[in-house]
Design a protein around this motif. Structure first.
Motif, PDB file in Angstrom:
ATOM      1  N   VAL A 153     -14.743  -2.187   8.513  1.00 52.46           N
ATOM      2  CA  VAL A 153     -13.330  -1.869   8.329  1.00 52.46           C
ATOM      3  C   VAL A 153     -13.216  -0.352   8.454  1.00 52.46           C
ATOM      4  CG1 VAL A 153     -11.346  -1.936   6.779  1.00 52.46           C
ATOM      5  CG2 VAL A 153     -12.949  -3.863   6.850  1.00 52.46           C
ATOM      6  N   LEU A 154     -12.403   0.100   9.394  1.00 52.54           N
ATOM      7  CA  LEU A 154     -12.246   1.522   9.687  1.00 52.54           C
ATOM      8  C   LEU A 154     -10.926   2.027   9.138  1.00 52.54           C
ATOM      9  CD1 LEU A 154     -13.331   1.180  13.408  1.00 52.54           C
ATOM     10  CD2 LEU A 154     -14.774   1.855  11.478  1.00 52.54           C
ATOM     11  N   LYS A 155     -10.897   3.304   8.773  1.00 48.80           N
ATOM     12  CA  LYS A 155      -9.696   3.916   8.220  1.00 48.80           C
ATOM     13  C   LYS A 155      -9.023   4.762   9.301  1.00 48.80           C
ATOM     14  CE  LYS A 155      -8.175   6.989   4.518  1.00 48.80           C
ATOM     15  NZ  LYS A 155      -7.293   7.751   5.359  1.00 48.80           N
ATOM     16  N   LEU A 156      -7.744   4.524   9.529  1.00 46.47           N
ATOM     17  CA  LEU A 156      -6.963   5.338  10.446  1.00 46.47           C
ATOM     18  C   LEU A 156      -6.828   6.733   9.844  1.00 46.47           C
ATOM     19  CD1 LEU A 156      -5.363   4.987  13.109  1.00 46.47           C
ATOM     20  CD2 LEU A 156      -3.341   4.582  11.726  1.00 46.47           C
ATOM     21  N   PRO A 157      -7.065   7.804  10.619  1.00 46.16           N
ATOM     22  CA  PRO A 157      -6.950   9.157  10.066  1.00 46.16           C
ATOM     23  C   PRO A 157      -5.560   9.409   9.491  1.00 46.16           C
ATOM     24  CG  PRO A 157      -7.999   9.214  12.230  1.00 46.16           C
ATOM     25  CD  PRO A 157      -7.491   7.814  12.025  1.00 46.16           C
ATOM     26  N   ASP A 158      -5.493  10.177   8.400  1.00 49.09           N
ATOM     27  CA  ASP A 158      -4.219  10.498   7.757  1.00 49.09           C
ATOM     28  C   ASP A 158      -3.254  11.135   8.746  1.00 49.09           C
ATOM     29  OD1 ASP A 158      -5.175   9.547   5.347  1.00 49.09           O
ATOM     30  OD2 ASP A 158      -5.800  11.528   4.635  1.00 49.09           O
ATOM     31  N   GLY A 159      -2.012  10.679   8.718  1.00 49.21           N
ATOM     32  CA  GLY A 159      -0.957  11.258   9.535  1.00 49.21           C
ATOM     33  C   GLY A 159      -0.958  10.847  10.986  1.00 49.21           C
ATOM     34  N   VAL A 160      -1.891  10.007  11.405  1.00 49.70           N
ATOM     35  CA  VAL A 160      -1.956   9.599  12.816  1.00 49.70           C
ATOM     36  C   VAL A 160      -1.034   8.413  13.059  1.00 49.70           C
ATOM     37  CG1 VAL A 160      -3.449   8.598  14.591  1.00 49.70           C
ATOM     38  CG2 VAL A 160      -4.265  10.496  13.203  1.00 49.70           C
ATOM     39  N   ARG A 161      -0.191   8.558  14.071  1.00 49.61           N
ATOM     40  CA  ARG A 161       0.682   7.480  14.532  1.00 49.61           C
ATOM     41  C   ARG A 161       0.681   7.523  16.050  1.00 49.61           C
ATOM     42  NH1 ARG A 161       3.767   5.424  10.478  1.00 49.61           N
ATOM     43  NH2 ARG A 161       4.060   6.720   8.639  1.00 49.61           N
ATOM     44  N   CYS A 162       0.798   6.370  16.679  1.00 43.48           N
ATOM     45  CA  CYS A 162       0.840   6.355  18.143  1.00 43.48           C
ATOM     46  C   CYS A 162       1.440   5.043  18.625  1.00 43.48           C
ATOM     47  CB  CYS A 162      -0.538   6.566  18.727  1.00 43.48           C
ATOM     48  SG  CYS A 162      -1.792   5.421  18.139  1.00 43.48           S
ATOM     49  N   SER A 163       1.987   5.098  19.823  1.00 39.07           N
ATOM     50  CA  SER A 163       2.504   3.890  20.457  1.00 39.07           C
ATOM     51  C   SER A 163       1.391   3.160  21.195  1.00 39.07           C
ATOM     52  CB  SER A 163       3.615   4.249  21.446  1.00 39.07           C
ATOM     53  OG  SER A 163       4.693   4.834  20.764  1.00 39.07           O
ATOM     54  N   TYR A 164       0.471   3.924  21.788  1.00 40.34           N
ATOM     55  CA  TYR A 164      -0.645   3.362  22.546  1.00 40.34           C
ATOM     56  C   TYR A 164      -1.938   4.032  22.098  1.00 40.34           C
ATOM     57  CZ  TYR A 164       3.160   1.985  25.638  1.00 40.34           C
ATOM     58  OH  TYR A 164       4.315   1.480  26.149  1.00 40.34           O
ATOM     59  N   CYS A 165      -2.547   3.532  21.050  1.00 40.11           N
ATOM     60  CA  CYS A 165      -3.833   4.064  20.595  1.00 40.11           C
ATOM     61  C   CYS A 165      -4.951   3.422  21.410  1.00 40.11           C
ATOM     62  CB  CYS A 165      -4.067   3.729  19.125  1.00 40.11           C
ATOM     63  SG  CYS A 165      -3.023   4.632  17.988  1.00 40.11           S
ATOM     64  N   VAL A 166      -6.005   4.195  21.662  1.00 38.30           N
ATOM     65  CA  VAL A 166      -7.188   3.677  22.341  1.00 38.30           C
ATOM     66  C   VAL A 166      -8.378   3.916  21.423  1.00 38.30           C
ATOM     67  CG1 VAL A 166      -8.661   3.856  24.379  1.00 38.30           C
ATOM     68  CG2 VAL A 166      -6.199   4.241  24.588  1.00 38.30           C
ATOM     69  N   ILE A 167      -9.182   2.878  21.198  1.00 41.11           N
ATOM     70  CA  ILE A 167     -10.378   3.006  20.360  1.00 41.11           C
ATOM     71  C   ILE A 167     -11.604   3.011  21.256  1.00 41.11           C
ATOM     72  CG2 ILE A 167     -11.835   1.870  18.649  1.00 41.11           C
ATOM     73  CD1 ILE A 167      -9.342   0.860  17.291  1.00 41.11           C
ATOM     74  N   GLN A 168     -12.519   3.940  20.959  1.00 43.34           N
ATOM     75  CA  GLN A 168     -13.793   4.020  21.664  1.00 43.34           C
ATOM     76  C   GLN A 168     -14.890   3.554  20.711  1.00 43.34           C
ATOM     77  OE1 GLN A 168     -15.722   7.954  22.215  1.00 43.34           O
ATOM     78  NE2 GLN A 168     -15.513   7.490  24.394  1.00 43.34           N
ATOM     79  N   TRP A 169     -15.728   2.644  21.184  1.00 42.48           N
ATOM     80  CA  TRP A 169     -16.848   2.152  20.393  1.00 42.48           C
ATOM     81  C   TRP A 169     -18.126   2.572  21.112  1.00 42.48           C
ATOM     82  CZ3 TRP A 169     -19.478  -2.850  21.802  1.00 42.48           C
ATOM     83  CH2 TRP A 169     -20.518  -3.147  20.932  1.00 42.48           C
ATOM     84  N   THR A 170     -19.049   3.186  20.375  1.00 43.75           N
ATOM     85  CA  THR A 170     -20.320   3.616  20.945  1.00 43.75           C
ATOM     86  C   THR A 170     -21.453   2.971  20.149  1.00 43.75           C
ATOM     87  OG1 THR A 170     -19.361   5.751  21.537  1.00 43.75           O
ATOM     88  CG2 THR A 170     -21.751   5.616  21.525  1.00 43.75           C
TER      89      THR A 170
END
Length: 86
Positions: A61-78
């Motif tokens: 379970v990951l935490k979204l950084p404080d104050g971050v909002r977006c219409s199109y977020c992209v997640i990178q997994w390494t």
């Protein structure tokens, strides 16, 4: 953010996740610099999910950084493996 990973081959190491919230349209390409500004943290504050031998299903379970909002977020997994070849 609930995630689900099913490994089909375990090579030890760890997972890391990053986010780019700066995408404005679906057609816009995302640059690595954007991901590097927004590492996603686990509930304990760490940024790495260790891969243990024998475990093949992970649900960090990951935490979204404080104050971050977006219409199109992209997640990178390494997945950085830990096996050394001799």
């Amino acid at each position: 953010i609930r995630t689900s990973i099913k490994l089909t081959a375990n090579h030890a190491g760890y997972f890391e996740f990053k986010l780019c919230p700066e995408k404005n349209t679906l057609d816009e390409l995302v640059q690595q610099q954007c991901f590097d500004k927004y590492p996603l943290r686990l509930q304990d504050g760490s940024t790495r999910v260790p891969v243990s031998s024998g475990i093949m299903d992970y649900n960090p379970v990951l935490k979204l950084p404080d104050g971050v909002r977006c219409s199109y977020c992209v997640i990178q997994w390494t997945y950085t493996t830990g096996i050394q070849l001799l």
